[in-house]
Design a protein around this motif. Structure first.
Motif, PDB file in Angstrom:
ATOM      1  N   ASN A 175       0.824  -1.204   0.000  1.00 55.52           N
ATOM      2  CA  ASN A 175       0.000   0.000   0.000  1.00 55.52           C
ATOM      3  C   ASN A 175       0.858   1.254   0.000  1.00 55.52           C
ATOM      4  N   ALA A 176       2.005   1.217   0.689  1.00 53.21           N
ATOM      5  CA  ALA A 176       2.823   2.418   0.851  1.00 53.21           C
ATOM      6  C   ALA A 176       3.564   2.790  -0.426  1.00 53.21           C
ATOM      7  N   ILE A 177       4.107   1.816  -1.135  1.00 52.16           N
ATOM      8  CA  ILE A 177       4.973   2.150  -2.281  1.00 52.16           C
ATOM      9  C   ILE A 177       4.191   2.338  -3.566  1.00 52.16           C
ATOM     10  N   SER A 178       2.936   1.906  -3.624  1.00 52.87           N
ATOM     11  CA  SER A 178       2.173   1.937  -4.876  1.00 52.87           C
ATOM     12  C   SER A 178       1.356   3.222  -4.996  1.00 52.87           C
ATOM     13  N   PRO A 179       1.184   3.756  -6.212  1.00 57.70           N
ATOM     14  CA  PRO A 179       0.210   4.835  -6.420  1.00 57.70           C
ATOM     15  C   PRO A 179      -1.176   4.352  -6.007  1.00 57.70           C
ATOM     16  N   LYS A 180      -1.931   5.223  -5.374  1.00 58.06           N
ATOM     17  CA  LYS A 180      -3.159   4.778  -4.702  1.00 58.06           C
ATOM     18  C   LYS A 180      -4.448   5.177  -5.414  1.00 58.06           C
ATOM     19  N   ARG A 181      -4.340   5.791  -6.581  1.00 60.58           N
ATOM     20  CA  ARG A 181      -5.540   6.303  -7.230  1.00 60.58           C
ATOM     21  C   ARG A 181      -6.533   5.188  -7.563  1.00 60.58           C
ATOM     22  N   GLY A 197     -14.413   3.315  -3.486  1.00 57.07           N
ATOM     23  CA  GLY A 197     -15.441   4.339  -3.553  1.00 57.07           C
ATOM     24  C   GLY A 197     -15.096   5.650  -2.878  1.00 57.07           C
ATOM     25  N   LEU A 198     -13.816   6.017  -2.816  1.00 59.64           N
ATOM     26  CA  LEU A 198     -13.416   7.267  -2.161  1.00 59.64           C
ATOM     27  C   LEU A 198     -12.795   8.214  -3.175  1.00 59.64           C
ATOM     28  N   ASP A 199     -13.275   9.456  -3.179  1.00 58.31           N
ATOM     29  CA  ASP A 199     -12.754  10.482  -4.076  1.00 58.31           C
ATOM     30  C   ASP A 199     -11.850  11.414  -3.275  1.00 58.31           C
ATOM     31  N   VAL A 200     -10.665  10.922  -2.932  1.00 57.02           N
ATOM     32  CA  VAL A 200      -9.689  11.701  -2.175  1.00 57.02           C
ATOM     33  C   VAL A 200      -8.359  11.667  -2.909  1.00 57.02           C
ATOM     34  N   GLU A 201      -7.505  12.617  -2.573  1.00 57.92           N
ATOM     35  CA  GLU A 201      -6.183  12.706  -3.188  1.00 57.92           C
ATOM     36  C   GLU A 201      -5.141  12.227  -2.190  1.00 57.92           C
ATOM     37  N   TRP A 202      -4.392  11.199  -2.576  1.00 57.77           N
ATOM     38  CA  TRP A 202      -3.344  10.648  -1.715  1.00 57.77           C
ATOM     39  C   TRP A 202      -2.155  10.319  -2.613  1.00 57.77           C
ATOM     40  N   PRO A 203      -1.345  11.320  -2.964  1.00 60.79           N
ATOM     41  CA  PRO A 203      -0.273  11.107  -3.942  1.00 60.79           C
ATOM     42  C   PRO A 203       0.983  10.467  -3.368  1.00 60.79           C
ATOM     43  N   VAL A 204       1.021  10.178  -2.072  1.00 63.10           N
ATOM     44  CA  VAL A 204       2.240   9.674  -1.430  1.00 63.10           C
ATOM     45  C   VAL A 204       2.487   8.237  -1.856  1.00 63.10           C
ATOM     46  N   HIS A 205       3.654   7.978  -2.428  1.00 65.46           N
ATOM     47  CA  HIS A 205       4.029   6.625  -2.828  1.00 65.46           C
ATOM     48  C   HIS A 205       5.535   6.615  -3.064  1.00 65.46           C
ATOM     49  N   GLY A 206       6.092   5.449  -3.255  1.00 67.47           N
ATOM     50  CA  GLY A 206       7.514   5.323  -3.554  1.00 67.47           C
ATOM     51  C   GLY A 206       8.275   4.555  -2.494  1.00 67.47           C
ATOM     52  N   ALA A 253     -20.844  -2.114  18.584  1.00 70.09           N
ATOM     53  CA  ALA A 253     -20.085  -2.110  17.327  1.00 70.09           C
ATOM     54  C   ALA A 253     -21.027  -2.190  16.129  1.00 70.09           C
ATOM     55  N   THR A 254     -20.748  -1.365  15.110  1.00 70.52           N
ATOM     56  CA  THR A 254     -21.569  -1.361  13.897  1.00 70.52           C
ATOM     57  C   THR A 254     -20.741  -1.350  12.611  1.00 70.52           C
ATOM     58  N   LEU A 255     -19.456  -0.988  12.683  1.00 71.13           N
ATOM     59  CA  LEU A 255     -18.633  -0.841  11.485  1.00 71.13           C
ATOM     60  C   LEU A 255     -17.981  -2.161  11.084  1.00 71.13           C
ATOM     61  N   THR A 256     -17.900  -2.398   9.784  1.00 74.98           N
ATOM     62  CA  THR A 256     -17.137  -3.535   9.266  1.00 74.98           C
ATOM     63  C   THR A 256     -15.689  -3.103   9.054  1.00 74.98           C
ATOM     64  N   LEU A 257     -14.844  -4.059   8.695  1.00 73.50           N
ATOM     65  CA  LEU A 257     -13.440  -3.754   8.467  1.00 73.50           C
ATOM     66  C   LEU A 257     -13.264  -2.747   7.336  1.00 73.50           C
ATOM     67  N   SER A 258     -13.990  -2.941   6.243  1.00 73.93           N
ATOM     68  CA  SER A 258     -13.862  -2.024   5.109  1.00 73.93           C
ATOM     69  C   SER A 258     -14.407  -0.642   5.443  1.00 73.93           C
ATOM     70  N   GLU A 259     -15.484  -0.567   6.223  1.00 78.59           N
ATOM     71  CA  GLU A 259     -16.033   0.737   6.611  1.00 78.59           C
ATOM     72  C   GLU A 259     -15.070   1.496   7.526  1.00 78.59           C
ATOM     73  N   LEU A 260     -14.423   0.772   8.437  1.00 76.47           N
ATOM     74  CA  LEU A 260     -13.432   1.412   9.283  1.00 76.47           C
ATOM     75  C   LEU A 260     -12.245   1.884   8.448  1.00 76.47           C
ATOM     76  N   GLY A 261     -11.838   1.089   7.459  1.00 75.64           N
ATOM     77  CA  GLY A 261     -10.757   1.506   6.577  1.00 75.64           C
ATOM     78  C   GLY A 261     -11.099   2.772   5.810  1.00 75.64           C
ATOM     79  N   SER A 262     -12.338   2.876   5.317  1.00 74.31           N
ATOM     80  CA  SER A 262     -12.755   4.083   4.602  1.00 74.31           C
ATOM     81  C   SER A 262     -12.757   5.298   5.521  1.00 74.31           C
ATOM     82  N   PHE A 263     -13.193   5.105   6.775  1.00 75.41           N
ATOM     83  CA  PHE A 263     -13.176   6.201   7.746  1.00 75.41           C
ATOM     84  C   PHE A 263     -11.751   6.694   7.973  1.00 75.41           C
TER      85      PHE A 263
END
Length: 499
Positions: A197-203, A210-219, A296-306
């Motif tokens: 996840n850290a070294i790859s472009p994340k677009r 389903g997230l429209d955010v900018e996270w250009p950190v990679h390498g 508890a109500t959040l799933t793993l993917s929902e917590l990741g999106s948060f």
């Protein structure tokens, strides 16, 4: 100065002529006005009026008690001092006097056992100024933590425990390089998933969740700054770093302050997580809320999106140390570097470089790992009973292993029996605990039948563990094999692999 002048000064200062001459002598010796400043009357601070033998008795008694237990107080020490003074025919000091002496002696590490003395020295040791890093990705700090929130299974909506969060921060820009959120325990696999996840472009990955955010950190980072966890000293991690030109920096043991950047950032994220339903810690009560699992109500993917959305907000806020937003610092740095961040030449090979490994002999029956046999036609040229070879494996998928080769890509070796079902390492360990004979492990139908029963046993006290196993099984059945999955999608969809 004459005697007449000395008498005049004595009358002016309201003191004796002898004192005036003493001040003149001190002034001539030190050459400073400080020598003639009048001191406060009375004994010099730090000196005592007790007999030296009594002082020694207080010190020896305190030291004897504290060497045995650092919890000894004046209630235990003072009576022993009284007895020792009485035995020597000396007047014993008062309780208040002993209390003053003990307050000073408690600051001296020499009066305590080695373990306590080390702690006392750490408390009085000067904290060095934080090191500064000018280049982005020069040093990246990594840490694991158990998230302060319970999550639920997406199908049954029942609590399955708390996930592990691996996070890393670039020291120069304070940008978060990548995260990995899963039900894995800290391990070589968890580190490998985070690195993907850290070294790859994340677009593409961000769009897939389903997230429209900018996270250009990679390498690729130049150096990884970690604690002394076993996974960071494993052969897989250190070998992967060496193969990809990444240096490793380890903190001194039991000194989290040396990883202050990532520690502080993790604390900030956990304070945000505690706002979610099912949180496991109350900042106000300084304790765990009652019945947290039931909320508890959040799933793993929902917590990741948060977390990703919260990281996006963090990247855009002005950082107090930088004076600008981390995302701005990242863009300013790479704006003046035309080559951009360093990337691995082969993403698939990079992934394999950090997977757990075993050393095995290649025999006529192929490779034996965890009691299973792996073989293929291409392996016939690798048979060498006198030499052990590096074999890597993905704990989530033991249907194949990867044999390292010196001058070519790793050789993918499947199970000898193609009819064998896909299974993970945790499933295989559960089968072995169920006392299935080893000779039956290579019977496909028997193995499928046992897989369907894994996790069904257990008492009511292990209800949460059974739910967690079921959630891991469903996650495993639904994800792609690591050889076919894209790099970004693999990281936050890690298959659980802990008991």
């Amino acid at each position: 100065m004459t005697g007449v002048q000395a008498e005049a000064l004595a009358r002016r200062w309201g003191t004796s002529v002898r004192t005036v001459w003493r001040m003149v002598k001190a002034f001539r010796h030190h050459g400073s006005i400080r020598a003639v400043l009048q001191r406060r009357r009375g004994p010099v601070p730090g000196t005592g009026l007790l007999d030296d033998v009594v002082e020694a008795i207080i010190t020896d008694s305190a030291r004897t008690w504290w060497k045995a237990t650092e919890n000894a107080t004046i209630a235990e020490i003072h009576p022993s001092i009284i007895r020792e003074c009485a035995a020597r025919g000396l007047p014993h000091p008062s309780r208040a006097t002993v209390a003053r002496r003990l307050s000073v002696l408690r600051k001296d590490p020499a009066n305590f056992s080695p373990k306590v003395a080390t702690k006392l020295r750490d408390r009085s040791r000067l904290v060095k100024a934080p090191y500064t890093v000018e280049s982005a990705l020069a040093v990246v700090q990594v840490d694991h933590t158990i998230a302060d929130v319970f999550i639920v299974d997406p199908a049954s909506r029942r609590c399955i425990g708390r996930p592990t969060l691996t996070i890393a921060v670039d020291v120069a820009t304070r940008c978060i390089c990548g995260i990995c959120l899963s039900l894995e325990a800290p391990s070589s696999l968890q580190v490998a998933l985070w690195l993907e996840n850290a070294i790859s472009p994340k677009r593409v990955w961000l769009q897939s969740i389903g997230l429209d955010v900018e996270w250009p950190v990679h390498g690729l980072p130049n150096a990884l700054h970690t604690d002394n966890g076993r996974e960071f000293h494993s052969a897989a991690f250190r070998g992967g770093c060496d193969l990809n030109g990444i240096d490793t920096i380890y903190r001194p043991p039991a000194t989290p302050r040396f990883g202050g950047h990532v520690e502080r950032l993790t604390g900030t994220l956990m304070r945000r997580v505690r706002l979610l339903p099912g949180n496991t810690y109350s900042d106000f009560l300084k304790a765990r809320p009652n019945h947290a699992e039931e909320k508890a109500t959040l799933t793993l993917s929902e917590l990741g999106s948060f977390l990703v959305e919260d990281i996006d907000n963090y990247h855009r806020r002005t950082h107090r140390s930088l004076g600008k937003a981390p995302l701005t610092a990242w863009e300013h740095y790479w704006g003046g570097h035309f080559e951009g961040p360093r990337l691995p030449k082969d993403a698939a090979r990079f992934r394999l470089d950090f997977l757990p490994l075993q050393r095995r002999v290649i025999g006529r029956e192929g490779i034996e790992l965890f009691g299973m046999k792996y073989s293929c036609e291409a392996l016939s040229h690798e048979i060498d009973s006198g030499r052990k070879r590096v074999v890597r494996y993905d704990p989530r998928d033991l249907s194949r292993v990867y044999l390292e080769q010196p001058d070519s890509p790793p050789l993918s070796v499947p199970l000898r029996d193609p009819a064998m079902p896909a299974f993970s390492l945790w499933e295989l360990k559960a089968i072995k605990r169920s006392h299935v004979p080893a000779r039956l492990l290579e019977e496909p139908e028997i193995l499928r039948r046992v897989f369907s029963q894994v996790g069904e046993e257990g008492s009511d006290s292990s209800r949460l563990r059974r739910r967690r196993r079921a959630a891991r099984r469903e996650a495993w059945r639904s994800i792609e094999l690591i050889t076919d999955a894209s790099v970004p999608n693999t990281s936050l969809q890690a298959t659980p692999n802990v008991e």
